[in-house]
Design a protein around this motif. Structure first.
Motif, PDB file in Angstrom:
ATOM      1  N   ASP A  39      34.321  32.535  44.348  1.00  0.00           N
ATOM      2  CA  ASP A  39      33.307  31.519  44.055  1.00  0.00           C
ATOM      3  C   ASP A  39      32.586  31.731  42.727  1.00  0.00           C
ATOM      4  O   ASP A  39      32.074  30.784  42.142  1.00  0.00           O
ATOM      5  N   ASP A  40      32.523  32.941  42.269  1.00  0.00           N
ATOM      6  CA  ASP A  40      31.704  33.249  41.089  1.00  0.00           C
ATOM      7  C   ASP A  40      32.477  32.915  39.811  1.00  0.00           C
ATOM      8  O   ASP A  40      32.836  33.786  39.030  1.00  0.00           O
ATOM      9  N   CYS A  41      32.755  31.621  39.627  1.00  0.00           N
ATOM     10  CA  CYS A  41      33.572  31.179  38.486  1.00  0.00           C
ATOM     11  C   CYS A  41      32.879  30.068  37.714  1.00  0.00           C
ATOM     12  O   CYS A  41      31.947  29.418  38.226  1.00  0.00           O
ATOM     13  N   GLN A  42      33.345  29.857  36.508  1.00  0.00           N
ATOM     14  CA  GLN A  42      32.852  28.750  35.699  1.00  0.00           C
ATOM     15  C   GLN A  42      33.534  27.453  36.134  1.00  0.00           C
ATOM     16  O   GLN A  42      34.549  27.465  36.828  1.00  0.00           O
ATOM     17  N   GLU A  43      32.982  26.339  35.699  1.00  0.00           N
ATOM     18  CA  GLU A  43      33.617  25.050  35.957  1.00  0.00           C
ATOM     19  C   GLU A  43      34.601  24.700  34.840  1.00  0.00           C
ATOM     20  O   GLU A  43      34.583  25.295  33.774  1.00  0.00           O
ATOM     21  N   ASN A  44      35.447  23.706  35.134  1.00  0.00           N
ATOM     22  CA  ASN A  44      36.411  23.192  34.150  1.00  0.00           C
ATOM     23  C   ASN A  44      37.240  24.309  33.528  1.00  0.00           C
ATOM     24  O   ASN A  44      37.256  24.503  32.318  1.00  0.00           O
ATOM     25  N   ASN A  45      37.938  25.041  34.408  1.00  0.00           N
ATOM     26  CA  ASN A  45      38.824  26.094  33.922  1.00  0.00           C
ATOM     27  C   ASN A  45      40.085  25.472  33.316  1.00  0.00           C
ATOM     28  O   ASN A  45      40.644  24.511  33.865  1.00  0.00           O
ATOM     29  N   THR A  46      40.533  26.027  32.211  1.00  0.00           N
ATOM     30  CA  THR A  46      41.660  25.462  31.466  1.00  0.00           C
ATOM     31  C   THR A  46      42.879  26.376  31.408  1.00  0.00           C
ATOM     32  O   THR A  46      43.935  25.946  30.948  1.00  0.00           O
ATOM     33  N   ALA A  47      42.764  27.635  31.840  1.00  0.00           N
ATOM     34  CA  ALA A  47      43.894  28.553  31.751  1.00  0.00           C
ATOM     35  C   ALA A  47      43.664  29.736  32.674  1.00  0.00           C
ATOM     36  O   ALA A  47      42.505  30.110  32.954  1.00  0.00           O
ATOM     37  N   VAL A  48      44.776  30.349  33.125  1.00  0.00           N
ATOM     38  CA  VAL A  48      44.688  31.540  33.953  1.00  0.00           C
ATOM     39  C   VAL A  48      45.919  32.403  33.692  1.00  0.00           C
ATOM     40  O   VAL A  48      47.026  31.887  33.487  1.00  0.00           O
ATOM     41  N   VAL A  49      45.726  33.728  33.628  1.00  0.00           N
ATOM     42  CA  VAL A  49      46.803  34.711  33.538  1.00  0.00           C
ATOM     43  C   VAL A  49      46.485  35.819  34.530  1.00  0.00           C
ATOM     44  O   VAL A  49      45.331  36.002  34.940  1.00  0.00           O
ATOM     45  N   ALA A  50      47.522  36.581  34.910  1.00  0.00           N
ATOM     46  CA  ALA A  50      47.311  37.563  35.973  1.00  0.00           C
ATOM     47  C   ALA A  50      48.101  38.836  35.722  1.00  0.00           C
ATOM     48  O   ALA A  50      49.242  38.794  35.249  1.00  0.00           O
ATOM     49  N   GLY A  51      47.453  39.974  36.060  1.00  0.00           N
ATOM     50  CA  GLY A  51      48.125  41.256  36.191  1.00  0.00           C
ATOM     51  C   GLY A  51      48.252  41.566  37.667  1.00  0.00           C
ATOM     52  O   GLY A  51      47.873  40.757  38.522  1.00  0.00           O
ATOM     53  N   ASN A  52      48.758  42.736  38.005  1.00  0.00           N
ATOM     54  CA  ASN A  52      48.901  43.096  39.419  1.00  0.00           C
ATOM     55  C   ASN A  52      47.569  43.357  40.092  1.00  0.00           C
ATOM     56  O   ASN A  52      47.443  43.180  41.316  1.00  0.00           O
ATOM     57  N   ASP A  53      46.556  43.775  39.317  1.00  0.00           N
ATOM     58  CA  ASP A  53      45.275  44.149  39.908  1.00  0.00           C
ATOM     59  C   ASP A  53      44.139  43.226  39.504  1.00  0.00           C
ATOM     60  O   ASP A  53      43.014  43.385  39.999  1.00  0.00           O
ATOM     61  N   PHE A  54      44.369  42.292  38.621  1.00  0.00           N
ATOM     62  CA  PHE A  54      43.286  41.426  38.144  1.00  0.00           C
ATOM     63  C   PHE A  54      43.867  40.103  37.667  1.00  0.00           C
ATOM     64  O   PHE A  54      45.078  39.955  37.499  1.00  0.00           O
ATOM     65  N   PHE A  55      42.982  39.171  37.472  1.00  0.00           N
ATOM     66  CA  PHE A  55      43.382  37.935  36.788  1.00  0.00           C
ATOM     67  C   PHE A  55      42.248  37.510  35.868  1.00  0.00           C
ATOM     68  O   PHE A  55      41.089  37.902  36.032  1.00  0.00           O
ATOM     69  N   ILE A  56      42.593  36.708  34.850  1.00  0.00           N
ATOM     70  CA  ILE A  56      41.639  36.282  33.828  1.00  0.00           C
ATOM     71  C   ILE A  56      41.696  34.765  33.730  1.00  0.00           C
ATOM     72  O   ILE A  56      42.776  34.168  33.689  1.00  0.00           O
TER      73      ILE A  56
END
Length: 874
Positions: A53-70
């Motif tokens: 839930d602790d995210c910004q609005e209007n997200n435009t991109a996402v990438v992921a590692g095995n232990d995290f995502f950005i």
């Protein structure tokens, strides 16, 4: 089976743009959307996803590692989240403008951030203080993509170019600017220009303006195979399968296609999507393709590859689809890829090194020995090859004919028997090629016409004027897709090519008329396309692919149709009653076709120059052709030289004279500027152009500013002298005059200036006089005044040169007397008046050159007596 029967989309986010990414191990799938939360789906589980839930609005991109995502958002925040406790770990970086894309290096240590800012930020995911800045691109960036090694980053810029960077050192280095691959897209457009690195690391692919996927090899920057997708709308997403054997593409036409990477054949097409797919994500190990759309939905498509093709996913790492593999020539069959993997190729695809003792001489290019060549030579076309085998199993030379070359030299082995000359391509003066979805159809001093491609259904055309008090701008929807235009003070001319079953067409729209019906259209015969058009104040000219020249009045009356002898036709220009056409002619010694031009007066049905040669230097091409405001033909070539045609109204007397060589401009003498010039017009005896910076070849948007240059005929190179310190002259630069006369360098510079002024004025005078004295000419008072002004300017320059020669000494008397013979000192009947000779005699007397003065008086006496001309002629 239809797609909706097999799949049910999961509403992952609020309707809007949604994006997804798998973790490298394939266990998790993360989605982001327009709402203020992220979702984490577990592979193979039907349980509800974990919500962060602790995210910004209007997200435009996402990438992921095995232990995290950005995730990146439109407010410029790039946030890192933990996959273990699903909490926000850090805000990695903030940008002042919206984030458009993210890319994570394979080791997960660096994230590249593309935003509407000009610079791309590459931030360390563990230490946010470590940041690299990529600043070579001039506009905002739409996509970023790491290669498999993580040492190179591809940046897709909104200017339509790819900027390739090396990140192997602390200071990033731009390796290559790749142009002509991607479209110029706005940063928030749904269409994609993303670089797709092939899993073998040796090539990348991009969507093109033609809705294809073009492959380029990284080692030599050569274009390789192309996926002709057939999508009817822009490609919005594409992705290689993990082993590189498959390519998936999606488009705004709501189709998803699967392609065989090696053959570029379509394997499967899903054509009943309900919304545009924005992100594709292959599962790292399973036959699963997940994708999200612009309606907030996620589809996890298991068994995406049909059973009959599923073995493609089970293959080891496949090579990139090359025409010619850059790895050829290395020893051995294993090719080392950038990610450290060895790619096993078939034996015949790997050539041995071309050393002098190479086995290729024995085995041949296919790696076949003599043992495997039994029956290889087959007389399958009846040419008698099989019969021409000697006792050693080799072909004899009996199949070769007699030498036909006059020089007695044989053609190189493997050369084509048919010689094909290089014809000059046709072009429309003042127009530019497509760059993104825009292009200029016309650029001149009246205004400019530009068009915007609106998908495949229509274009939108805008016509703008520099003088808006005289004409009003206008804009219209163009269903005919005009590709050429001409603009002047009377009207605007358009043309379009044959399309589907519609023939080529020309359309003329006058600016003002006194009747209700103003514009008109006319079609050309079926199968005939338009190569160039021209518009004057009296006529419309069209050259076509069938080498016809078609001439119309301004309101559509066809006057003439004839076939030009110089073919294929290249371009044309028009001014008042005159038209100039250019086409390809005989082949020159370098194998290129010489250009031939013809100038005719349409009103009088009179040809002034017929199939004369356009004077171009070897290996140069024609860039533009136009008439000046005074009605003189000009051309501009690829070497940056502007030439005019003088004496062109007299058949057989025309010659091309260089009026400006832009390579010799003083602004380029330092060697620090890199610029070229886009020709626009010649007006008021000045060259009007658009300055192009760097490697640009064509003007682009926003509308460029016009620049003007004075004529500067090529006599000497621009040279910068040494500047003395404190205003004192160098001892060696001082003249012999003890009173502090001009330095020798300054004297030479002034003399060069006067010589250039004399040559330029004489050329303009000859051009204008030739035009005014032609039998068909009706000179105006203004033109006669210009001619008189040029004569005065020539005589004044000659007097100044005479003064320089007198100042130089008595030994320069012969050149001084030569100058005296160049004066324009005749009346309307051609009789010598002697005024200028009297002034020349006074100049010689003033400088104490008595002998020269006596010679000048002798010349004056002979001229006044009507003699001396014969001596000069002899």
């Amino acid at each position: 089976m239809a797609l909706q029967q097999r799949l049910r989309g999961r509403q992952a986010h609020t309707p809007g743009a949604t994006f997804a990414a798998y973790t490298p191990n394939g266990k998790k799938l993360i989605t982001v959307g327009v709402d203020n939360f992220c979702r984490i789906f577990s592979t193979g589980s039907d349980d509800e996803p974990v919500t962060v839930d602790d995210c910004q609005e209007n997200n435009t991109a996402v990438v992921a590692g095995n232990d995290f995502f950005i995730a990146g958002s439109e407010d410029g925040t790039v946030s890192k989240y933990s996959l273990s406790d699903h909490k926000l770990e850090d805000i990695i970086v903030r940008t002042s403008l919206p984030v458009r894309d993210l890319a994570l290096s394979p080791d997960g240590n660096w994230v590249a951030v593309a935003s509407d800012e000009l610079a791309v930020k590459v931030v360390n995911t563990k230490d946010m203080t470590q940041v690299q800045y990529l600043r070579e691109q001039p506009r905002a960036v739409k996509h970023v993509a790491f290669d498999n090694s993580g040492s190179r980053l591809a940046v897709s810029c909104t200017d339509g170019n790819i900027y390739m960077y090396s990140l192997s050192s602390e200071d990033p280095d731009m390796l290559k600017k790749v142009d002509g691959m991607i479209r110029s897209l706005e940063s928030d457009a749904e269409a994609s220009s993303r670089v797709l690195w092939h899993p073998d690391g040796r090539a990348f692919a991009t969507p093109t303006a033609g809705r294809e996927i073009q492959v380029m090899s990284f080692s030599d920057w050569e274009r390789q195979k192309t996926f002709k997708t057939g999508h009817s709308a822009d490609i919005t997403s594409a992705a290689w399968s993990p082993n590189g054997a498959l390519l998936a593409t999606t488009s705004s036409d709501l189709n998803l296609c699967l392609w065989d990477s090696q053959t570029q054949k379509l394997l499967k097409k899903y054509d009943d999507l309900k919304a545009t797919i924005l992100a594709l994500a292959w599962h790292p190990t399973e036959n699963i393709l997940s994708y999200t759309n612009n309606d907030g939905e996620l589809f996890i498509h298991t068994g995406i590859v049909p059973a009959e093709h599923s073995t493609l996913l089970q293959k080891p790492l496949q090579p990139a689809p090359f025409f010619h593999d850059p790895s050829e020539g290395r020893a051995g069959n294993a090719v080392n890829l950038t990610n450290g993997t060895k790619l096993d190729l078939p034996e015949r695809q790997v050539r041995r090194a071309g050393t002098p003792d190479s086995l290729d001489d024995i085995l041949g290019p296919d790696g076949l020995s003599d043992d495997g060549m039994d029956g290889f030579v087959v007389d399958d076309d009846g040419a008698g090859y099989a019969a021409a085998i000697n006792g050693h199993g080799k072909r004899t030379n009996g199949h070769l004919g007699a030498l036909q070359s006059p020089s007695g030299k044989r053609r190189a082995y493997g050369s084509s028997a048919t010689f094909k000359p290089q014809a000059h391509e046709s072009f429309q003066p003042g127009s530019t090629p497509w760059r993104g979805n825009r292009r200029y159809l016309c650029l001149n001093l009246a205004g400019f016409v530009w068009t915007v491609s609106q998908e495949s259904s229509h274009h939108t055309v805008t016509v703008e004027f520099y003088d808006r008090e005289f004409h009003r701008d206008f804009h219209f929807t163009d269903p005919f897709m005009y590709d050429k235009a001409c603009l002047n003070d009377n009207g605007t001319l358009f043309s379009c090519q044959p399309h589907d079953s519609n023939p080529a067409m020309i359309y003329y729209r006058p600016h003002e008329t006194w009747t209700t019906r103003t514009d008109w259209r006319t079609n050309l015969p079926v199968g005939e396309s338009i190569t160039a058009i021209a518009l004057s104040s009296s006529y419309i000219v069209v050259t076509t692919s069938t080498n016809y020249v078609r001439i119309y009045t301004l309101f559509g009356i066809p006057l003439r149709v004839y076939r030009t002898k110089a073919s294929p036709a290249v371009t044309c220009a028009a001014w008042r009653n005159y038209i100039l056409t250019i086409g390809n002619g005989p082949v020159a010694g370098d194998g290129t076709c010489q250009l031939l031009y013809t100038i005719e007066n349409v009103a009088r049905d009179e040809i002034h120059q017929s199939e004369d040669i356009v004077a171009l230097t070897p290996n140069s091409t024609l860039s533009s052709v136009f008439f000046s405001d005074e009605g003189d033909p000009y051309i501009y070539d690829s070497t940056g030289v502007l030439l005019t045609l003088i004496h062109w109204r007299t058949p057989g007397q025309a010659r091309w004279v260089p009026m400006l060589d832009t390579a010799l401009l003083s602004r380029l003498s330092s060697g620090q500027k890199q610029e070229s010039y886009w020709p626009v017009a010649v007006s008021n005896r000045k060259f009007h152009c658009i300055i192009l910076k760097g490697q640009d070849k064509y003007p682009y948007f926003p509308r460029p500013i016009l620049s003007e240059f004075d004529f500067q005929m090529p006599l000497t190179s621009a040279r910068s002298g040494k500047k003395a310190n404190g205003g004192a002259k160098d001892a060696d630069a001082m003249s012999d005059d003890e009173d502090g006369g001009p330095a020798e360098g300054e004297t030479q510079s002034e003399q060069s200036r006067l010589e250039h002024a004399l040559l330029l004025s004489s050329t303009l005078h000859a051009q204008l006089k030739s035009n005014l004295t032609h039998p068909t000419a009706s000179p105006s008072t203004h033109q006669l005044s210009l001619l008189a002004d040029l004569e005065v300017q020539i005589n004044r320059t000659l007097l100044q040169l005479l003064g320089h020669e007198c100042l130089a000494g008595e030994d320069r008397g012969m050149k001084a007397l030569e100058i005296v013979g160049l004066f324009k000192d005749e009346d309307e009947q051609g009789r010598a008046k002697g005024k200028m000779l009297d002034l020349a005699s006074k100049v010689a007397t003033r400088y104490g050159r008595e002998v020269l003065g006596a010679k000048i008086r002798e010349v004056a006496e002979r001229r006044m007596a009507g003699v001396g001309g014969a001596e000069e002629d002899e």
